[in-house]
Design a protein around this motif. Structure first.
Motif, PDB file in Angstrom:
ATOM      1  N   VAL A   1       1.177   4.293  -2.925  1.00  0.00           N
ATOM      2  CA  VAL A   1       1.421   5.717  -2.698  1.00  0.00           C
ATOM      3  C   VAL A   1       1.424   5.933  -1.192  1.00  0.00           C
ATOM      4  O   VAL A   1       0.385   5.876  -0.549  1.00  0.00           O
ATOM      5  N   LEU A   2       2.609   6.126  -0.614  1.00  0.00           N
ATOM      6  CA  LEU A   2       2.704   6.315   0.827  1.00  0.00           C
ATOM      7  C   LEU A   2       3.221   7.715   1.108  1.00  0.00           C
ATOM      8  O   LEU A   2       4.067   8.246   0.378  1.00  0.00           O
ATOM      9  N   LEU A   3       2.703   8.300   2.174  1.00  0.00           N
ATOM     10  CA  LEU A   3       3.095   9.665   2.515  1.00  0.00           C
ATOM     11  C   LEU A   3       4.485   9.684   3.148  1.00  0.00           C
ATOM     12  O   LEU A   3       4.975   8.666   3.626  1.00  0.00           O
ATOM     13  N   ARG A   4       5.078  10.879   3.139  1.00  0.00           N
ATOM     14  CA  ARG A   4       6.416  11.049   3.706  1.00  0.00           C
ATOM     15  C   ARG A   4       6.296  11.327   5.195  1.00  0.00           C
ATOM     16  O   ARG A   4       6.624  12.408   5.680  1.00  0.00           O
ATOM     17  N   ARG A   5       5.791  10.332   5.904  1.00  0.00           N
ATOM     18  CA  ARG A   5       5.601  10.435   7.343  1.00  0.00           C
ATOM     19  C   ARG A   5       5.623   9.035   7.936  1.00  0.00           C
ATOM     20  O   ARG A   5       5.863   8.071   7.235  1.00  0.00           O
TER      21      ARG A   5
ATOM     22  N   ARG B   1       8.252  19.194   3.727  1.00  0.00           N
ATOM     23  CA  ARG B   1       8.963  20.027   4.714  1.00  0.00           C
ATOM     24  C   ARG B   1      10.472  20.075   4.491  1.00  0.00           C
ATOM     25  O   ARG B   1      11.076  21.143   4.613  1.00  0.00           O
TER      26      ARG B   1
ATOM     27  N   TYR C   1       1.203  12.155  -5.265  1.00  0.00           N
ATOM     28  CA  TYR C   1       0.062  11.893  -4.374  1.00  0.00           C
ATOM     29  C   TYR C   1      -1.297  12.032  -5.045  1.00  0.00           C
ATOM     30  O   TYR C   1      -2.308  11.683  -4.457  1.00  0.00           O
TER      31      TYR C   1
ATOM     32  N   VAL D   1      -3.899  10.487   8.104  1.00  0.00           N
ATOM     33  CA  VAL D   1      -4.361  11.387   7.037  1.00  0.00           C
ATOM     34  C   VAL D   1      -5.540  10.766   6.294  1.00  0.00           C
ATOM     35  O   VAL D   1      -6.549  11.427   6.016  1.00  0.00           O
ATOM     36  N   ALA D   2      -5.414   9.474   5.994  1.00  0.00           N
ATOM     37  CA  ALA D   2      -6.490   8.805   5.246  1.00  0.00           C
ATOM     38  C   ALA D   2      -7.779   8.785   6.064  1.00  0.00           C
ATOM     39  O   ALA D   2      -8.862   9.105   5.556  1.00  0.00           O
TER      40      ALA D   2
ATOM     41  N   ASP E   1       4.508  17.279   4.067  1.00  0.00           N
ATOM     42  CA  ASP E   1       5.324  16.243   3.432  1.00  0.00           C
ATOM     43  C   ASP E   1       6.464  16.814   2.601  1.00  0.00           C
ATOM     44  O   ASP E   1       7.448  16.129   2.326  1.00  0.00           O
TER      45      ASP E   1
ATOM     46  N   LEU F   1      -8.986   9.491  -1.650  1.00  0.00           N
ATOM     47  CA  LEU F   1      -9.464   9.806  -0.304  1.00  0.00           C
ATOM     48  C   LEU F   1     -10.563  10.859  -0.332  1.00  0.00           C
ATOM     49  O   LEU F   1     -11.210  11.117   0.674  1.00  0.00           O
TER      50      LEU F   1
ATOM     51  N   ARG G   1       7.701   5.090   4.130  1.00  0.00           N
ATOM     52  CA  ARG G   1       8.409   4.788   2.884  1.00  0.00           C
ATOM     53  C   ARG G   1       9.733   4.068   3.110  1.00  0.00           C
ATOM     54  O   ARG G   1      10.433   3.741   2.143  1.00  0.00           O
ATOM     55  N   SER G   2      10.086   3.832   4.370  1.00  0.00           N
ATOM     56  CA  SER G   2      11.304   3.078   4.632  1.00  0.00           C
ATOM     57  C   SER G   2      11.010   1.586   4.716  1.00  0.00           C
ATOM     58  O   SER G   2      11.932   0.776   4.858  1.00  0.00           O
TER      59      SER G   2
ATOM     60  N   ARG H   1      -4.354   0.404   5.110  1.00  0.00           N
ATOM     61  CA  ARG H   1      -4.980   1.719   4.990  1.00  0.00           C
ATOM     62  C   ARG H   1      -6.336   1.593   4.305  1.00  0.00           C
ATOM     63  O   ARG H   1      -7.322   2.211   4.724  1.00  0.00           O
TER      64      ARG H   1
ATOM     65  N   ASP I   1       0.560   8.366   8.061  1.00  0.00           N
ATOM     66  CA  ASP I   1      -0.036   8.028   6.771  1.00  0.00           C
ATOM     67  C   ASP I   1      -1.486   7.575   6.953  1.00  0.00           C
ATOM     68  O   ASP I   1      -2.397   8.038   6.260  1.00  0.00           O
TER      69      ASP I   1
ATOM     70  N   ILE J   1      12.923   9.563   5.669  1.00  0.00           N
ATOM     71  CA  ILE J   1      11.462   9.668   5.660  1.00  0.00           C
ATOM     72  C   ILE J   1      10.896   9.369   4.274  1.00  0.00           C
ATOM     73  O   ILE J   1       9.825   8.788   4.145  1.00  0.00           O
TER      74      ILE J   1
ATOM     75  N   ALA K   1       8.975   5.139   9.516  1.00  0.00           N
ATOM     76  CA  ALA K   1       8.707   5.957   8.332  1.00  0.00           C
ATOM     77  C   ALA K   1       8.066   5.059   7.279  1.00  0.00           C
ATOM     78  O   ALA K   1       8.639   4.021   6.912  1.00  0.00           O
TER      79      ALA K   1
END
Ligand SMILES: Nc1ncnc2c1ncn2[C@@H]1O[C@H](COP(=O)(O)OP(=O)(O)O)[C@@H](O)[C@H]1O
Ligand SMILES: [Mg+2]
Lengths: 240, 250
Positions: free
Chosen positions: B97-101, A159, A136, B109-110, A157, A143, B143-144, B157, B106, A238, B141
């Motif tokens: 770069v993608l978050l695990r959500r 978790r 990240y 957060v940005a 993330d 950001l 990242r899916s 984003r 995602d 996820i 998700a």
């Protein structure tokens, strides 16, 4: 005694063991309950200490950090009997913490297992957060988030890997015998757990209870592994 | 504080561009990776950074975004405040770069990191996802998603941050032609909305389709900086000529 004799004896012991389990023998249940309580308490304490420590080691730069990382990683392989011995010396009547009368109590066992489990949780948490930060870093910088401001993002993330770290710690605690035997003393009705009972009952030839507890212990370990596998499946969904 | 200011409605933000780059040198690990680059980035243009692998395209984009400091030389932006410069830019990485959500998580957060107020986020997210054709993906998700969807999400984003300058590092390098076409359409759309685009590629066809200006890099040096029409019609350097002729450049 011939081979047939031994297997016959084991067979009888197994039958008795199942009967003990089936009848929910109170002494047996108390032993199982104490084992779970001690290991869960130790894991909870280790999580409270180890997760922040792991995150700190991943994110912060301070003098001595490298040495601390080495120490934590080495701590993953601490021999339980040595930890037991050290806690024993600490808590024994003439030791620095001897006045509290903690030796041969469940509290002493929780302390010993916490020392065993904290490095595991901390080391796995550090690795999880480090890997995530690697992935990240540029996005967070883009950001305008500094690593420390990004801590909540990273912890959320990570978790699944953090939960897996706690499970690994619990697995280690639940299966451990050396430390709690030394500081708990395997006192019947007070500090007797599954592992200490198995160790001592077997050496005394009392196989029924040892086997019954062995079954339960294996079930616990299986449950931990199942939970870890479940976490991993959720994580894959996820994490892609 | 700065985030609040940027998010508040009101007068147009101060202009970020033009940017004048003078004698930019980047040295890392004792190697000179960018060697004396001078050029001007004009506002509301679509500039493509062209060049073979290893030419320094990604590095130049990172320097523009403030991720890598110059070793020497100057970047003179119209906006004097470095924090505001960052807020006026967005970056799309070669590998998203993608978050695990979730997709919503995602984007949230940005937006939160850039100080966009909570009540404004939902509308921004919906609008950005619509722009890239990912309506209804909020709960998935992040990242899916497929590779193409992930890159479009990264574009959504970036657009949700309302940048004046959008930097894209080979955003289609690992995409198939259909996904590439979609990404190019989005880039064109954003350019049409007044976003200044600086995008690297080693794909000549892509450069022909999108570029208004071209920066041609070779081995860390800026070999040509010109308008696209001129660059493609009459490259003035041997290296650019060879690159356009499809020869392999070391
Ligand atoms: N952080 C770094 N440290 C050392 N060398 C780097 C670093 N980043 C890039 N390079 C080197 O700089 C050169 C240009 O890299 P890059 O900008 O990625 O090229 P391009 O994007 O044009 O393919 C390459 O030789 C690469 O190995
Ligand atoms: Mg590159």
């Amino acid at each position: 005694m011939g081979p047939l004799g031994i297997s016959g004896e084991i067979g009888e012991a197994a039958v008795t063991a199942l009967r003990l389990l089936w009848s929910a023998d109170p002494e047996l249940l108390a032993i199982v309950a104490l084992s779970l309580e001690v290991s869960l308490a130790a894991t909870a304490l280790a999580a409270m200490l180890g997760l922040p420590l792991g995150a700190l080691l991943a994110l912060a730069r301070f003098p001595g950090r490298g040495a601390l990382v080495l120490l934590v990683n080495a701590g993953m392989g601490l021999p339980p009997v040595v930890v037991g011995l050290l806690v024993y010396l600490l808590l024994s009547r003439s030791g620095p913490l001897g006045d509290h009368g903690l030796l041969f109590t469940p509290t002493a066992m929780v302390i010993a297992q916490t020392i065993l489990v904290t490095p595991i949780v901390a080391a796995l948490a550090r690795q999880a957060v480090t890997d995530l930060l690697e992935d990240y870093r540029e996005h967070l910088a883009s950001l305008g988030l500094r690593p420390l401001a990004a801590v909540p993002v990273l912890l959320v993330d990570a978790r699944y890997r953090l939960a897996t770290a706690c499970l690994a710690g619990f697995g280690r605690a639940a299966a451990e015998v050396g430390a709690i035997l030394i500081v708990g003393g395997n006192i019947r009705g007070h500090t007797r757990t599954m592992t200490t009972a198995i160790a001592l009952e077997t050496s005394k030839g009392a196989l029924e209870q040892a086997l019954a507890l062995g079954f339960v212990l294996i079930l616990v370990v299986l449950a931990v592994n199942l939970a870890a596998a479940g976490l991993q499946r959720m994580a894959r969904r996820i994490e892609g | 504080m700065i985030g609040r200011l940027a998010a508040a409605p009101g007068p147009e933000p101060a202009p970020l561009l033009p940017l004048e780059v003078e004698g930019l040198v980047v040295e890392l690990g004792g190697k000179r990776l960018l060697d004396g680059l001078s050029f001007t980035l004009r506002p509301r243009r679509c500039t493509l950074i062209l060049g073979p692998n290893g030419a320094g395209k990604s590095l130049l984009l990172r320097v523009l975004h403030g991720l890598v400091p110059p070793s020497r030389g100057r970047l003179r932006w119209a906006e004097p405040d470095p924090a505001r410069r960052r807020l006026a830019q967005a970056f799309v990485f070669q590998k998203p770069v993608l978050l695990r959500r979730s997709v919503r998580g995602d984007l949230t957060v940005a937006l939160a990191a850039r100080g966009v107020l909570r009540r404004e986020r939902r509308a921004r997210i919906a609008e950005a996802l619509a722009l890239v054709g990912l309506e209804g993906f909020e709960g998935r998700a992040a990242r899916s998603l497929s590779g193409g969807e992930q890159q479009r999400l990264a574009l959504a984003r970036a657009w949700a941050l309302r940048p004046q300058l959008l930097l894209l590092d080979e955003p289609t390098a690992s995409l198939d032609p259909a996904a590439t076409r979609m990404v190019e359409a989005i880039v064109r759309d954003l350019a049409g909305r007044g976003v200044t685009i600086v995008m690297s590629t080693h794909d000549l066809g892509q450069a022909r389709r999108l570029a208004e200006d071209v920066l041609f890099l070779h081995a860390g040096r800026l070999v040509e900086a010109s308008e696209a029409a001129a660059f493609f019609a009459r490259p003035s350097s041997r290296e650019a000529g060879a690159f356009l002729a499809g020869e392999l450049l070391a």
